[in-house]
Design a protein around this motif. Structure first.
Motif, PDB file in Angstrom:
ATOM      1  N   TYR A   1      -4.391   6.851  -1.019  1.00 44.62           N
ATOM      2  CA  TYR A   1      -3.987   5.527  -0.830  1.00 44.62           C
ATOM      3  C   TYR A   1      -3.922   4.873  -2.258  1.00 44.62           C
TER       4      TYR A   1
ATOM      5  N   SER B   1       1.198   5.516   0.094  1.00 42.31           N
ATOM      6  CA  SER B   1       0.240   6.645   0.647  1.00 42.31           C
ATOM      7  C   SER B   1       0.822   7.734  -0.102  1.00 42.31           C
TER       8      SER B   1
ATOM      9  N   MET C   1      -5.003  12.649   2.611  1.00 41.31           N
ATOM     10  CA  MET C   1      -4.335  11.498   2.354  1.00 41.31           C
ATOM     11  C   MET C   1      -4.864  10.812   1.295  1.00 41.31           C
TER      12      MET C   1
ATOM     13  N   ARG D   1       0.867  -1.108  -0.035  1.00 40.54           N
ATOM     14  CA  ARG D   1      -0.046   0.008   0.011  1.00 40.54           C
ATOM     15  C   ARG D   1       0.757   1.228  -0.011  1.00 40.54           C
TER      16      ARG D   1
END
Length: 128
Positions: free
Chosen positions: A84, A21, A82, A19
């Motif tokens: 992702y 970010s 944010m 993942r």
């Protein structure tokens, strides 16, 4: 002005998940992160930058490139500024530098020229 900083890259084996970010900071106090759609791109050595996907300002709409459709998922948290990129079933051909980008077109954007702000990139390497 929007500053974007990617993180989460690394070396993984084929089939693994990773993942990424992207943290956004907005210099204009009259603007906020929800004013922008965001996208993810990658660039492999010797190749052009490739569009991976985009997400609208609310997060309610997403669109993906053919090479990652069904394996990658983009999400965002406007409260935390944010974005992702969840990457599953990684393949060696997914290797490259991954970039986060922001566009003033809040619906979402495709080609790289539609994005006004870019992060510095994070390296993802997938071994076979």
């Amino acid at each position: 002005q929007v500053q974007l900083v990617e993180s989460g890259g690394g070396l993984v084996q084929a089939g693994a998940s990773l993942r990424l970010s992207c943290a956004a900071s907005i210099a204009n106090p009259r603007s906020d992160f929800s004013s922008f759609a965001t996208g993810w791109f990658r660039q492999a050595p010797g190749k052009e930058r490739e569009f991976l996907g985009t997400i609208s300002w609310t997060g309610g709409s997403t669109y993906y490139g053919e090479s990652v459709e069904g394996r990658f998922t983009i999400s965002r948290n406007n409260t935390e500024n944010m974005v992702y990129l969840q990457m599953d079933s990684l393949k060696p051909e997914d290797t490259g530098v991954y970039y986060c980008a922001a566009s003033r077109d809040r619906r979402g954007a495709g080609p790289s020229f539609e994005y006004q702000y870019w992060g510095q990139g994070t390296q993802v390497t997938v071994s076979s």
